[in-house]
Design a protein around this motif. Structure first.
Motif, PDB file in Angstrom:
ATOM      1  N   LYS A  64       0.798  -1.118  -0.016  1.00  0.00           N
ATOM      2  CA  LYS A  64       0.182   0.013   0.171  1.00  0.00           C
ATOM      3  C   LYS A  64       0.975   1.111   0.096  1.00  0.00           C
ATOM      4  O   LYS A  64       2.005   1.336   0.397  1.00  0.00           O
ATOM      5  N   GLN A  65       0.188   2.377  -0.401  1.00  0.00           N
ATOM      6  CA  GLN A  65       1.032   3.718  -0.607  1.00  0.00           C
ATOM      7  C   GLN A  65       0.101   4.882  -0.410  1.00  0.00           C
ATOM      8  O   GLN A  65      -1.119   4.742  -0.294  1.00  0.00           O
ATOM      9  N   THR A  66       0.652   5.887  -0.475  1.00  0.00           N
ATOM     10  CA  THR A  66      -0.174   7.166  -0.219  1.00  0.00           C
ATOM     11  C   THR A  66      -0.157   7.878  -1.476  1.00  0.00           C
ATOM     12  O   THR A  66       0.960   7.949  -2.247  1.00  0.00           O
ATOM     13  N   VAL A  85      -0.029  -0.156  -4.527  1.00  0.00           N
ATOM     14  CA  VAL A  85       1.205   0.142  -5.246  1.00  0.00           C
ATOM     15  C   VAL A  85       0.757  -0.487  -6.389  1.00  0.00           C
ATOM     16  O   VAL A  85       0.624  -1.515  -6.553  1.00  0.00           O
ATOM     17  N   PRO A  86       1.268   0.303  -7.530  1.00  0.00           N
ATOM     18  CA  PRO A  86       1.000  -0.339  -9.057  1.00  0.00           C
ATOM     19  C   PRO A  86       1.865  -1.544  -9.314  1.00  0.00           C
ATOM     20  O   PRO A  86       3.179  -1.526  -8.692  1.00  0.00           O
ATOM     21  N   GLN A  87       1.738  -2.770  -9.971  1.00  0.00           N
ATOM     22  CA  GLN A  87       2.193  -3.689 -10.250  1.00  0.00           C
ATOM     23  C   GLN A  87       2.742  -3.634 -11.694  1.00  0.00           C
ATOM     24  O   GLN A  87       2.326  -3.094 -12.455  1.00  0.00           O
ATOM     25  N   VAL A  94       8.962  -0.648 -15.538  1.00  0.00           N
ATOM     26  CA  VAL A  94       9.959  -0.290 -14.384  1.00  0.00           C
ATOM     27  C   VAL A  94       9.096   0.401 -12.998  1.00  0.00           C
ATOM     28  O   VAL A  94       8.496   1.403 -13.386  1.00  0.00           O
ATOM     29  N   LEU A  95       9.563  -0.015 -11.766  1.00  0.00           N
ATOM     30  CA  LEU A  95       8.803   0.413 -10.630  1.00  0.00           C
ATOM     31  C   LEU A  95       9.826   1.578 -10.188  1.00  0.00           C
ATOM     32  O   LEU A  95      10.925   1.196  -9.692  1.00  0.00           O
ATOM     33  N   VAL A  96       9.288   2.699  -9.783  1.00  0.00           N
ATOM     34  CA  VAL A  96      10.217   3.754  -9.339  1.00  0.00           C
ATOM     35  C   VAL A  96       9.678   4.326  -8.230  1.00  0.00           C
ATOM     36  O   VAL A  96       8.268   4.604  -8.034  1.00  0.00           O
ATOM     37  N   ARG A  97      10.345   4.489  -7.173  1.00  0.00           N
ATOM     38  CA  ARG A  97      10.065   5.351  -5.593  1.00  0.00           C
ATOM     39  C   ARG A  97       9.929   6.904  -6.019  1.00  0.00           C
ATOM     40  O   ARG A  97      11.140   7.194  -6.097  1.00  0.00           O
ATOM     41  N   TYR A 166       4.775   5.319  -5.584  1.00  0.00           N
ATOM     42  CA  TYR A 166       5.490   4.577  -6.368  1.00  0.00           C
ATOM     43  C   TYR A 166       4.912   4.500  -7.779  1.00  0.00           C
ATOM     44  O   TYR A 166       3.544   4.513  -7.934  1.00  0.00           O
ATOM     45  N   VAL A 167       5.509   4.546  -8.791  1.00  0.00           N
ATOM     46  CA  VAL A 167       4.995   4.786 -10.275  1.00  0.00           C
ATOM     47  C   VAL A 167       5.676   3.894 -11.019  1.00  0.00           C
ATOM     48  O   VAL A 167       6.699   3.351 -11.081  1.00  0.00           O
TER      49      VAL A 167
END
Length: 461
Positions: A64-66, A85-87, A94-97, A166-167
């Motif tokens: 989970k995220q905000t 959080v996107p999968q 690519v998952l980026v914080r 997260y993107v």
């Protein structure tokens, strides 16, 4: 795997020399010394050979995220916790914080005027900088902890929106940030760079291949991209917007109306790198002194926009029919003024070389060899029909995320430009703190408090 790709990999594995900063190396030698694959290979996510298994292990990621959610037009964004959080889904993901976010005018204009909101609740945000957490491919050119700029021109995919912790970014829409650039600086230039490169490279036909092996988008779209892969609403602009003999080249003039905006900033930088001469039309009282002394934005002709009719007169008197290209960043009214400054007749234009005559109907060969004028509107075009000899252009921004060959070529080129210091980040006007401060930042933009630079939000260290 194709022969070319096998050869590239073989060369890359044999290479053990240290990187060079010589921007004038031949392309093959430059690629080998940088330890990178050619643009087409990078666009599909290959690379990063020689990294350890530990380096490639994904970072811990919460479930989970905000995020910031928009629930309706003319409403503020709402801070929302416990959002998924996107999968990772596709091979290019690519998952980026998220660590810093660059705010754009579209982020407040869309809810205020109720456009470009495909669903509710909605997540906005077009550009961010942060660190790579996970990749879909083990052979991705990115690895965990890489500092990157993620550029989201695809507003329909909420996984890519910046207003969340997260993107998801496509590997061919992601740019590695050099150590010389801060994350705050990195988050200022993504969308503006894409708009500038497409305006110049597609709508004006500028060839960037002499600048750190940049892309020749005009040729790439006609030789390396299947017409069927282009969206129908882009095809005409990409393939028929400008003829080969009309392409802008070094020494040609381009006028940029609204020269204080971030998109104008990058347009001017890339135009000057390509050898074009630049007319900047701007509010001199606000920005004249800064731009006239700027290291990379200094114009060949600086014109005050306060009186548009007078501005047009000054341009026409100084350039005497030599202005064929105009880029407007403000809106319909200024685009109309810029139209009046263009000179499509080009009576003294040189004849085309033998064998390069464009096809033309019988009886009209002379008209087909004339050089037309081209007006690019980033935020609007004149209401009237384009006059004879003039073409109106809208920037085919979707090319960046819909055509990997284009997105990958632009991102790899931007990496080289930033590493070599040939492109400078726009000025940061201020930095807000936390996702919850975005509404306040957008209010400042609504009120016109942010001008001549970028407002950035720091989400995490």
């Amino acid at each position: 795997m194709s022969f070319i790709k096998r050869l590239s990999l073989k060369k890359l594995r044999k290479n053990s020399s240290s990187p060079t900063k010589d921007s004038q190396l031949p392309q093959a030698q430059y690629i080998e010394q940088q330890g990178q694959l050619p643009e087409d290979d990078i666009a599909i996510g290959s690379g990063n050979h020689g990294t350890s298994t530990t380096d490639m292990e994904p970072l811990p990621t919460p479930e989970k995220q905000t995020v910031l959610l928009l629930h309706g037009a003319k409403q503020p964004y709402q801070l929302t916790e416990d959002y998924p959080v996107p999968q990772l889904e596709g091979e290019h993901d690519v998952l980026v914080r998220t660590q810093t976010i660059g705010l754009n005018p579209i982020d407040w204009k869309a809810p205020d005027f109720n456009f470009a909101i495909p669903e509710l609740p909605y997540i906005s945000g077009r550009e961010l900088a942060g660190e790579v957490v996970q990749t879909s491919r083990k052979d991705s050119r990115f690895k965990p902890r890489d500092r990157v700029l993620a550029i989201s021109t695809d507003y329909r995919d909420l996984r890519k929106a910046a207003y969340q912790q997260y993107v998801i970014s496509f590997d061919y829409n992601t740019v590695r940030i050099p150590p010389s650039l801060s994350l705050e600086e990195g988050s200022t230039l993504g969308v503006a760079f894409v708009a500038a490169a497409l305006s110049l490279g597609v709508c004006m036909g500028v060839d960037f291949s002499s600048i750190l092996s940049g892309p020749d988008l005009f040729s790439l779209l006609r030789s390396s991209v299947s017409p069927g892969s282009l969206a129908e609403d882009l095809r005409s602009e990409c393939l028929d917007g400008i003829r080969s003999h009309e392409r802008a080249k070094a020494g040609d003039w381009v006028a940029v109306w609204g020269g204080s905006s971030t998109s104008a900033n990058l347009t001017i930088q890339l135009a000057k790198l390509a050898g074009l001469k630049v007319v900047t039309i701007v509010d001199k009282a606000k920005h004249g002194l800064r731009l006239s002394n700027h290291e990379v934005l200094k114009a060949d002709l600086l014109v005050d926009s306060h009186d548009p009719e007078r501005a047009v007169q000054i341009i026409r008197q100084n350039l005497k029919g030599k202005l064929r290209f105009g880029v407007d960043t403000r809106g319909r009214e200024s685009a109309t003024s810029l139209l009046h400054a263009l000179s499509p007749d080009n009576i003294d234009s040189p004849p085309l070389p033998a064998g390069e005559q464009p096809p033309s109907p019988p009886g009209t060969p002379k008209e087909e060899t004339l050089l037309g004028a081209h007006l690019i509107g980033l935020t609007g075009l004149p209401k009237q029909q384009a006059p004879e000899g003039t073409m109106f252009h809208t920037v085919p921004i979707k090319l960046f995320h819909e055509v990997p060959e284009v997105g990958g070529a632009l991102c790899q080129w931007l990496e080289r430009l930033l590493a070599e210091g040939l492109v400078k980040a726009p000025e940061i006007i201020d930095v807000e703190q936390g996702l919850g401060s975005i509404n306040r930042g957008l209010d400042r933009m609504r009120k016109g408090e942010i001008s001549g630079g970028k407002l950035v939000v720091r989400v995490a260290e």
